[in-house]
Structure formats: structure tokens, C-alpha cells
Design a protein around this motif. Structure first.
Motif, PDB file in Angstrom:
ATOM      1  N   ALA A  10     -28.843 -10.385  36.194  1.00  0.00           N
ATOM      2  CA  ALA A  10     -27.695 -10.562  37.084  1.00  0.00           C
ATOM      3  C   ALA A  10     -27.660  -9.399  38.065  1.00  0.00           C
ATOM      4  O   ALA A  10     -27.745  -8.240  37.663  1.00  0.00           O
ATOM      5  CB  ALA A  10     -26.404 -10.629  36.287  1.00  0.00           C
ATOM      6  N   LEU A  12     -25.519  -7.780  41.387  1.00  0.00           N
ATOM      7  CA  LEU A  12     -24.304  -7.808  42.193  1.00  0.00           C
ATOM      8  C   LEU A  12     -24.666  -7.667  43.663  1.00  0.00           C
ATOM      9  O   LEU A  12     -25.520  -6.849  44.031  1.00  0.00           O
ATOM     10  CB  LEU A  12     -23.356  -6.680  41.786  1.00  0.00           C
ATOM     11  CG  LEU A  12     -22.798  -6.742  40.373  1.00  0.00           C
ATOM     12  CD1 LEU A  12     -21.905  -5.531  40.112  1.00  0.00           C
ATOM     13  CD2 LEU A  12     -22.044  -8.032  40.132  1.00  0.00           C
ATOM     14  N   LEU A  16     -23.106 -12.766  50.250  1.00  0.00           N
ATOM     15  CA  LEU A  16     -23.987 -13.805  49.728  1.00  0.00           C
ATOM     16  C   LEU A  16     -24.954 -14.322  50.786  1.00  0.00           C
ATOM     17  O   LEU A  16     -26.123 -14.561  50.499  1.00  0.00           O
ATOM     18  CB  LEU A  16     -23.167 -14.953  49.135  1.00  0.00           C
ATOM     19  CG  LEU A  16     -23.955 -15.974  48.329  1.00  0.00           C
ATOM     20  CD1 LEU A  16     -24.703 -15.320  47.173  1.00  0.00           C
ATOM     21  CD2 LEU A  16     -23.026 -17.067  47.815  1.00  0.00           C
ATOM     22  N   TYR A  38     -17.825 -19.252  40.363  1.00  0.00           N
ATOM     23  CA  TYR A  38     -17.667 -17.998  41.084  1.00  0.00           C
ATOM     24  C   TYR A  38     -18.707 -17.983  42.201  1.00  0.00           C
ATOM     25  O   TYR A  38     -19.722 -18.668  42.122  1.00  0.00           O
ATOM     26  CB  TYR A  38     -17.856 -16.794  40.153  1.00  0.00           C
ATOM     27  CG  TYR A  38     -19.174 -16.797  39.415  1.00  0.00           C
ATOM     28  CD1 TYR A  38     -20.304 -16.224  39.979  1.00  0.00           C
ATOM     29  CD2 TYR A  38     -19.291 -17.387  38.171  1.00  0.00           C
ATOM     30  CE1 TYR A  38     -21.514 -16.235  39.327  1.00  0.00           C
ATOM     31  CE2 TYR A  38     -20.505 -17.398  37.500  1.00  0.00           C
ATOM     32  CZ  TYR A  38     -21.606 -16.819  38.087  1.00  0.00           C
ATOM     33  OH  TYR A  38     -22.818 -16.836  37.439  1.00  0.00           O
ATOM     34  N   GLY A  40     -21.847 -17.217  44.109  1.00  0.00           N
ATOM     35  CA  GLY A  40     -23.151 -16.692  43.727  1.00  0.00           C
ATOM     36  C   GLY A  40     -24.242 -17.721  43.895  1.00  0.00           C
ATOM     37  O   GLY A  40     -23.982 -18.868  44.251  1.00  0.00           O
ATOM     38  N   TRP A  42     -28.315 -18.775  42.098  1.00  0.00           N
ATOM     39  CA  TRP A  42     -29.347 -18.529  41.096  1.00  0.00           C
ATOM     40  C   TRP A  42     -30.698 -18.884  41.681  1.00  0.00           C
ATOM     41  O   TRP A  42     -30.831 -19.841  42.436  1.00  0.00           O
ATOM     42  CB  TRP A  42     -29.097 -19.371  39.848  1.00  0.00           C
ATOM     43  CG  TRP A  42     -27.878 -18.987  39.062  1.00  0.00           C
ATOM     44  CD1 TRP A  42     -26.902 -18.093  39.409  1.00  0.00           C
ATOM     45  CD2 TRP A  42     -27.498 -19.503  37.796  1.00  0.00           C
ATOM     46  NE1 TRP A  42     -25.951 -18.034  38.437  1.00  0.00           N
ATOM     47  CE2 TRP A  42     -26.287 -18.884  37.435  1.00  0.00           C
ATOM     48  CE3 TRP A  42     -28.056 -20.441  36.945  1.00  0.00           C
ATOM     49  CZ2 TRP A  42     -25.639 -19.167  36.240  1.00  0.00           C
ATOM     50  CZ3 TRP A  42     -27.410 -20.713  35.751  1.00  0.00           C
ATOM     51  CH2 TRP A  42     -26.218 -20.079  35.412  1.00  0.00           C
ATOM     52  N   HIS A  51     -29.743 -14.113  38.898  1.00  0.00           N
ATOM     53  CA  HIS A  51     -28.391 -14.578  39.211  1.00  0.00           C
ATOM     54  C   HIS A  51     -27.749 -13.582  40.171  1.00  0.00           C
ATOM     55  O   HIS A  51     -27.539 -12.424  39.812  1.00  0.00           O
ATOM     56  CB  HIS A  51     -27.537 -14.672  37.946  1.00  0.00           C
ATOM     57  CG  HIS A  51     -28.025 -15.674  36.966  1.00  0.00           C
ATOM     58  ND1 HIS A  51     -27.389 -15.905  35.770  1.00  0.00           N
ATOM     59  CD2 HIS A  51     -29.077 -16.527  36.985  1.00  0.00           C
ATOM     60  CE1 HIS A  51     -28.019 -16.850  35.098  1.00  0.00           C
ATOM     61  NE2 HIS A  51     -29.070 -17.238  35.817  1.00  0.00           N
ATOM     62  N   LEU A  52     -27.460 -14.026  41.372  1.00  0.00           N
ATOM     63  CA  LEU A  52     -26.734 -13.196  42.328  1.00  0.00           C
ATOM     64  C   LEU A  52     -25.256 -13.506  42.193  1.00  0.00           C
ATOM     65  O   LEU A  52     -24.852 -14.668  42.261  1.00  0.00           O
ATOM     66  CB  LEU A  52     -27.188 -13.490  43.757  1.00  0.00           C
ATOM     67  CG  LEU A  52     -28.660 -13.303  44.075  1.00  0.00           C
ATOM     68  CD1 LEU A  52     -28.920 -13.590  45.548  1.00  0.00           C
ATOM     69  CD2 LEU A  52     -29.138 -11.912  43.707  1.00  0.00           C
ATOM     70  N   MET A  53     -24.462 -12.479  41.977  1.00  0.00           N
ATOM     71  CA  MET A  53     -23.015 -12.638  41.816  1.00  0.00           C
ATOM     72  C   MET A  53     -22.309 -11.773  42.844  1.00  0.00           C
ATOM     73  O   MET A  53     -22.609 -10.585  42.968  1.00  0.00           O
ATOM     74  CB  MET A  53     -22.596 -12.247  40.403  1.00  0.00           C
ATOM     75  CG  MET A  53     -23.261 -13.109  39.337  1.00  0.00           C
ATOM     76  SD  MET A  53     -22.736 -12.723  37.657  1.00  0.00           S
ATOM     77  CE  MET A  53     -23.268 -11.026  37.494  1.00  0.00           C
ATOM     78  N   VAL A  54     -21.382 -12.381  43.573  1.00  0.00           N
ATOM     79  CA  VAL A  54     -20.685 -11.672  44.643  1.00  0.00           C
ATOM     80  C   VAL A  54     -19.617 -10.749  44.061  1.00  0.00           C
ATOM     81  O   VAL A  54     -18.800 -11.155  43.231  1.00  0.00           O
ATOM     82  CB  VAL A  54     -20.048 -12.663  45.640  1.00  0.00           C
ATOM     83  CG1 VAL A  54     -19.230 -11.926  46.688  1.00  0.00           C
ATOM     84  CG2 VAL A  54     -21.124 -13.509  46.296  1.00  0.00           C
TER      85      VAL A  54
END
Length: 120
Positions: A10, A12, A16, A38, A40, A42, A51-54
Motif C-alpha cells: 500500500a 500513500l 491520484l 475510498y 485509490g 490498484w 494499492h495506491l491510497m489517497v
């Protein structure tokens, strides 16, 4: 009990759209369509995912700015390192060659996350 596989990492990111430009367009990773609850994205790499999560306002700070490989990072393998380096540089992304003598480089995404790319 035995751990048998690494499933995902993951990451951050604050923006995006800029992250998708880097991971999708520059690195050429395959996007996985997901119904996320949420913001983001994948990406699939073989049996592994990123996994990119904002996280608004996120910005990674290097603890060792002289040697990017001595900071938290993840590593990807390529069969054409020179092509990846050219794409990174043409996109305006920084590149630092590995100081170990291996055919590898380090780069940073828009938020400063460090990625190692090695010739395999």
C-alpha cells in the motif's frame, strides 16, 4: 505456520491523477478495476498488487537524500532498464542509479515515494 507469498504493498499518494500518470503511464502497470470505498487505484504485477491510497497532504520525506535506496522503498523488476530510465527522464521524474554496481535505479513518484527498478 509459514508465510508463503507477498500479496500487495500500500502506497500513500496525495494526488491520484498524478499518481496514475506515474504508475500507469510511465511505469506501464496494469490497472485493476475495483469498487473501492475510498479514493485509490490498484495495479497488478504478476501475482502481486500495488494499492495506491489517497491521503491529502501526504509527502514522503527522505531520511537519506543522498542514497535513495537507503530509504523505505519497494522494488520492481524489468527486462529493459534503459527503456524505463528513458521514460522516467522524459516524464520529468528523477533517476538515481544504484551505487552497488547492479543494473538498477531508484526513482521517486510525485509524492516522493521511492521505487527501485532492477534489470532482471
Amino acid at each position: 505456520m509459514t508465510i508463503i507469498q507477498c500479496l500487495h504493498t500500500a502506497i500513500l499518494v496525495s494526488n491520484l491523477e498524478k499518481a496514475e500518470q506515474f504508475y500507469g503511464s510511465i511505469l506501464g502497470l496494469e490497472k485493476v478495476e475495483r469498487n473501492l470505498k475510498y479514493p485509490g487505484v490498484w495495479y497488478q504485477i504478476g501475482d502481486y498488487q500495488i494499492h495506491l491510497m489517497v491521503h491529502p497532504g501526504f509527502n514522503f520525506t527522505l531520511s537519506n537524500p543522498e542514497k535513495w535506496g537507503r530509504n523505505p522503498h519497494f522494488s520492481l523488476g524489468t527486462n529493459n532498464l534503459s527503456d524505463i530510465i528513458a521514460r522516467l527522464q522524459s516524464g520529468g521524474y528523477p533517476v538515481q542509479m544504484s551505487q552497488s554496481g547492479r543494473a538498477a535505479c531508484f526513482t521517486k513518484d510525485f509524492d516522493g515515494n521511492v521505487i527501485e527498478i532492477s534489470q532482471i
